[in-house]
Design a protein around this motif. Structure first.
Motif, mmCIF file in Angstrom:
data_model
loop_
_atom_site.group_PDB
_atom_site.id
_atom_site.type_symbol
_atom_site.label_atom_id
_atom_site.label_comp_id
_atom_site.label_asym_id
_atom_site.label_seq_id
_atom_site.Cartn_x
_atom_site.Cartn_y
_atom_site.Cartn_z
ATOM 1 N N SER A 18 6.083 -6.594 1.767
ATOM 2 C CA SER A 18 4.718 -6.480 1.257
ATOM 3 C C SER A 18 4.369 -5.036 0.916
ATOM 4 C CB SER A 18 3.722 -7.029 2.290
ATOM 5 O OG SER A 18 3.943 -8.401 2.533
ATOM 6 N N ALA A 19 4.762 -4.103 1.789
ATOM 7 C CA ALA A 19 4.512 -2.689 1.502
ATOM 8 C C ALA A 19 5.237 -2.270 0.237
ATOM 9 C CB ALA A 19 4.946 -1.837 2.684
ATOM 10 N N ALA A 20 6.477 -2.731 0.075
ATOM 11 C CA ALA A 20 7.239 -2.385 -1.117
ATOM 12 C C ALA A 20 6.560 -2.899 -2.379
ATOM 13 C CB ALA A 20 8.656 -2.945 -1.003
ATOM 14 N N LEU A 21 6.055 -4.115 -2.341
ATOM 15 C CA LEU A 21 5.369 -4.679 -3.510
ATOM 16 C C LEU A 21 4.122 -3.880 -3.861
ATOM 17 C CD1 LEU A 21 5.719 -8.511 -2.886
ATOM 18 C CD2 LEU A 21 6.391 -7.312 -4.974
ATOM 19 N N HIS A 22 3.335 -3.532 -2.868
ATOM 20 C CA HIS A 22 2.106 -2.792 -3.150
ATOM 21 C C HIS A 22 2.407 -1.392 -3.678
ATOM 22 C CE1 HIS A 22 -1.312 -5.304 -2.018
ATOM 23 N NE2 HIS A 22 -0.552 -5.822 -1.067
ATOM 24 N N LEU A 23 3.407 -0.726 -3.156
ATOM 25 C CA LEU A 23 3.781 0.589 -3.667
ATOM 26 C C LEU A 23 4.312 0.482 -5.094
ATOM 27 C CD1 LEU A 23 5.441 1.918 -0.420
ATOM 28 C CD2 LEU A 23 3.510 3.021 -1.585
ATOM 29 N N GLN A 24 5.092 -0.555 -5.337
ATOM 30 C CA GLN A 24 5.631 -0.788 -6.668
ATOM 31 C C GLN A 24 4.507 -1.010 -7.682
ATOM 32 O OE1 GLN A 24 7.581 -4.657 -7.426
ATOM 33 N NE2 GLN A 24 9.442 -3.473 -7.862
ATOM 34 N N GLU A 25 3.496 -1.763 -7.287
ATOM 35 C CA GLU A 25 2.360 -2.006 -8.178
ATOM 36 C C GLU A 25 1.627 -0.716 -8.540
ATOM 37 O OE1 GLU A 25 -0.121 -4.812 -6.193
ATOM 38 O OE2 GLU A 25 1.046 -6.544 -6.865
ATOM 39 N N ASP A 376 4.389 1.401 9.519
ATOM 40 C CA ASP A 376 3.734 0.107 9.290
ATOM 41 C C ASP A 376 4.409 -0.914 10.199
ATOM 42 O OD1 ASP A 376 2.226 -1.947 8.272
ATOM 43 O OD2 ASP A 376 3.074 -1.895 6.250
ATOM 44 N N PHE A 377 3.998 -0.959 11.460
ATOM 45 C CA PHE A 377 4.639 -1.861 12.421
ATOM 46 C C PHE A 377 3.681 -2.119 13.592
ATOM 47 C CE2 PHE A 377 5.995 2.449 13.671
ATOM 48 C CZ PHE A 377 5.648 2.467 15.008
ATOM 49 N N GLY A 378 4.103 -3.007 14.487
ATOM 50 C CA GLY A 378 3.303 -3.305 15.680
ATOM 51 C C GLY A 378 2.266 -4.389 15.453
ATOM 52 N N HIS A 379 2.567 -5.387 14.629
ATOM 53 C CA HIS A 379 1.593 -6.417 14.265
ATOM 54 C C HIS A 379 1.529 -7.575 15.259
ATOM 55 C CE1 HIS A 379 2.238 -4.152 10.565
ATOM 56 N NE2 HIS A 379 1.085 -4.618 10.143
ATOM 57 N N GLN A 380 2.292 -7.481 16.340
ATOM 58 C CA GLN A 380 2.221 -8.444 17.440
ATOM 59 C C GLN A 380 2.469 -9.871 16.967
ATOM 60 O OE1 GLN A 380 0.553 -6.251 20.440
ATOM 61 N NE2 GLN A 380 -1.441 -6.146 19.462
ATOM 62 N N HIS A 381 1.533 -10.765 17.222
ATOM 63 C CA HIS A 381 1.674 -12.167 16.818
ATOM 64 C C HIS A 381 1.285 -12.393 15.354
ATOM 65 C CE1 HIS A 381 2.030 -13.686 21.057
ATOM 66 N NE2 HIS A 381 1.381 -12.560 21.294
ATOM 67 N N HIS A 382 0.888 -11.357 14.650
ATOM 68 C CA HIS A 382 0.290 -11.538 13.323
ATOM 69 C C HIS A 382 1.039 -10.830 12.214
ATOM 70 C CE1 HIS A 382 -2.924 -13.771 15.010
ATOM 71 N NE2 HIS A 382 -3.519 -12.757 15.598
ATOM 72 N N GLY A 383 2.344 -10.700 12.338
ATOM 73 C CA GLY A 383 3.105 -10.069 11.270
ATOM 74 C C GLY A 383 2.997 -10.831 9.966
ATOM 75 N N LEU A 384 3.198 -12.154 10.008
ATOM 76 C CA LEU A 384 3.085 -12.959 8.792
ATOM 77 C C LEU A 384 1.669 -12.865 8.228
ATOM 78 C CD1 LEU A 384 4.400 -15.000 6.842
ATOM 79 C CD2 LEU A 384 3.511 -16.813 8.304
ATOM 80 N N THR A 385 0.682 -12.931 9.089
ATOM 81 C CA THR A 385 -0.708 -12.873 8.641
ATOM 82 C C THR A 385 -1.030 -11.551 7.959
ATOM 83 O OG1 THR A 385 -1.459 -14.379 10.382
ATOM 84 C CG2 THR A 385 -3.111 -12.905 9.445
ATOM 85 N N LEU A 386 -0.626 -10.449 8.570
ATOM 86 C CA LEU A 386 -1.125 -9.132 8.162
ATOM 87 C C LEU A 386 -0.177 -8.357 7.258
ATOM 88 C CD1 LEU A 386 -2.686 -7.896 11.539
ATOM 89 C CD2 LEU A 386 -3.842 -8.988 9.604
ATOM 90 N N GLY A 387 1.021 -8.875 6.983
ATOM 91 C CA GLY A 387 1.968 -8.133 6.164
ATOM 92 C C GLY A 387 1.387 -7.659 4.836
ATOM 93 N N PRO A 388 0.882 -8.549 3.986
ATOM 94 C CA PRO A 388 0.368 -8.105 2.690
ATOM 95 C C PRO A 388 -0.852 -7.192 2.771
ATOM 96 C CG PRO A 388 0.981 -10.412 2.587
ATOM 97 C CD PRO A 388 1.056 -10.022 4.035
ATOM 98 N N VAL A 389 -1.786 -7.472 3.661
ATOM 99 C CA VAL A 389 -2.969 -6.621 3.729
ATOM 100 C C VAL A 389 -2.618 -5.260 4.314
ATOM 101 C CG1 VAL A 389 -3.830 -7.427 5.980
ATOM 102 C CG2 VAL A 389 -5.434 -6.613 4.261
ATOM 103 N N SER A 390 -1.675 -5.207 5.258
ATOM 104 C CA SER A 390 -1.204 -3.919 5.774
ATOM 105 C C SER A 390 -0.511 -3.127 4.678
ATOM 106 C CB SER A 390 -0.230 -4.128 6.934
ATOM 107 O OG SER A 390 -0.858 -4.728 8.038
ATOM 108 N N GLY A 391 0.303 -3.821 3.869
ATOM 109 C CA GLY A 391 0.980 -3.153 2.766
ATOM 110 C C GLY A 391 0.010 -2.562 1.771
#
Length: 438
Positions: A18-25, A376-391
């Motif tokens: 997700s971070a890679a996509l947002h940086l690419q954009e 960009d790490f440490g998302h606990q139980h919410h990695g899937l949830t927060l990946g794109p918004v964190s990115g």
């Protein structure tokens, strides 16, 4: 042989991709470096598949004596610990307990809310672009209760959430049977959280996002993130094809992030929660319409493309310790008593690790001691949830955009780092909104 890029993102799970996509954009030439042969094979693969739009409040450490005594016996399904791991986990667990006070939970919820509230929208945008909307059903998830005491607590917790414009249906036993007709009797009521999305193949979703990244000109390289080293004016990491040099580096390695940041002199109260899952075929014509959490049983059933995924709670253990799937062994008979599960579809449960910090918030932003190093790490139980918004938030900081929310709650400096002579804490704290070096 060496190659170059603007940014190297270490880790191709949901957070890194997700971070890679947002940086690419935002016009950056980005390379994803991953030790696995493809994206989404680690922690991003093994979860309940929920984009948890309703989870404003964190998974707090229990503070009442009855719960603590129950967990101390180490016989529950929702939690298990290795006694040998407790000394190493102590710094994390003590801080986790202190942050789980009522005031602490409210503070953390305020900090998490900007990310949680945008989580589903950011996924939907990437799903539309990657052709993966069919992997998510907007059906929410159901939390079922077997006792009046647990149901009353669930109702109180839900009441706190209603002020956040969330749709939460309260169901009696008959109402639950209407929505899940193949569940056995035994639950006296349930809560249906309607806002979250349910993903039927979390690992496949990450693969689709990675395919979009590659389609747009990104590169994926197999390599060892632990080889990352500073090389002015930037960073380099060893890949299968040789050294890759980049102006900026992003550590998005989930539960393996400490393998990089510790080498660079950072110390965090970092903890690991392991978890297990196993897929089952449903008996006969039985159908599970929603992910269902048995709040008293301590496990969750989720309908996936591969079958019914049974997921366990948290295991506190060393990351590399051998598997001890005792929670799965405890959960299977309970789950079969709730839903008609047939034989398992794998010989052994899958095991993965969740990266956790004691204030239940991720680290997102610049590493304070190093130019061009981002976290960009440490998302606990919410990695899937927060990946794109964190990115999105990370990319905004890295490229000099005005962040959509104040990034201060997610900075590494919150854990008390005091900075070297050549970079003060105030300078490091302000660096998150500075334009990336050109």
């Amino acid at each position: 042989m060496s190659d170059r890029a603007d940014v190297v993102v270490l880790g191709a799970g949901i957070v890194g991709v997700s971070a890679a996509l947002h940086l690419q954009e935002r016009g950056r030439d980005v390379v994803l470096v991953e030790r696995a042969p493809k994206a989404g094979m680690g922690t991003s693969y093994g979860n309940a598949g929920l984009i948890e739009r309703s989870s404003i409040y964190p998974y707090a450490f229990p503070r009442d004596l009855a719960s603590l005594a129950r967990y101390a016996l180490n016989r529950t399904t929702d939690a298990h610990y290795h006694a040998s791991a407790l000394p190493g986990l102590a710094p994390f667990l003590v801080r986790y307990w202190f942050n789980s006070s009522p005031k602490g939970v409210e503070r953390i919820a305020r900090s998490a809310r900007p990310l949680i509230e945008r989580s589903l929208a950011e996924h939907e945008r990437l799903m539309a672009a990657s052709g993966s909307t069919g992997l998510m059903r907007k059906v929410g998830w159901i939390k079922g209760f077997r006792t009046p005491r647990s149901f009353d607590k669930g109702l109180r917790d839900a009441e706190r959430l209603r002020g956040f414009a969330l749709e939460i249906d309260t169901l009696d036993a008959a109402g639950l049977a209407e929505r899940e007709p193949h569940l056995a009797a035994g639950m006296i009521g349930a809560l249906h959280f309607r806002d979250p999305g349910a993903v039927s193949d979390p690992g496949g979703l990450v693969e689709r996002y990675n395919a979009l990244f590659l389609q747009r000109g990104g590169r994926f390289m197999k390599g060892d993130a632990a080889t990352l080293e500073e090389q002015a004016p930037g960073w380099r990491v060893k890949t299968r094809d040789g050294w890759l040099q980049a102006r900026d580096a992003v550590v998005a390695l989930g539960p393996w992030s400490d393998l990089v940041y510790r080498k660079l002199g950072y110390r965090l109260p970092f903890g690991i929660k392991r978890g297990y899952h196993l897929h089952f075929r449903a008996r006969g014509n039985a159908v599970l319409n929603h992910p269902v959490l048995d709040a008293d049983g301590g496990y969750l059933l989720a309908p996936m493309d591969r079958g019914i995924r049974l997921t366990t709670g948290a295991e506190f253990a060393r990351r590399e310790a051998p598997m001890t799937p005792v929670q799965m062994e405890r959960a299977i008979p309970k789950a079969r008593g709730l839903f008609p599960l047939a034989e398992p579809l794998e010989d052994m449960p899958w095991m993965g690790s969740r990266p956790c910090l004691p204030d239940m918030l991720p680290v997102i932003g610049r590493a304070p001691k190093h130019q061009g190093l981002w976290l960009d790490f440490g998302h606990q139980h919410h990695g899937l949830t927060l990946g794109p918004v964190s990115g999105r938030l990370l990319a905004e900081m890295m490229t000099g955009e005005t962040p959509f929310t104040d990034p201060a709650p997610y900075r590494m400096e919150r854990f008390g780092w005091h900075g070297p002579d050549n970079l003060t804490v105030s300078e490091a704290a302000g660096a998150g909104t500075a334009p990336a070096r050109q």
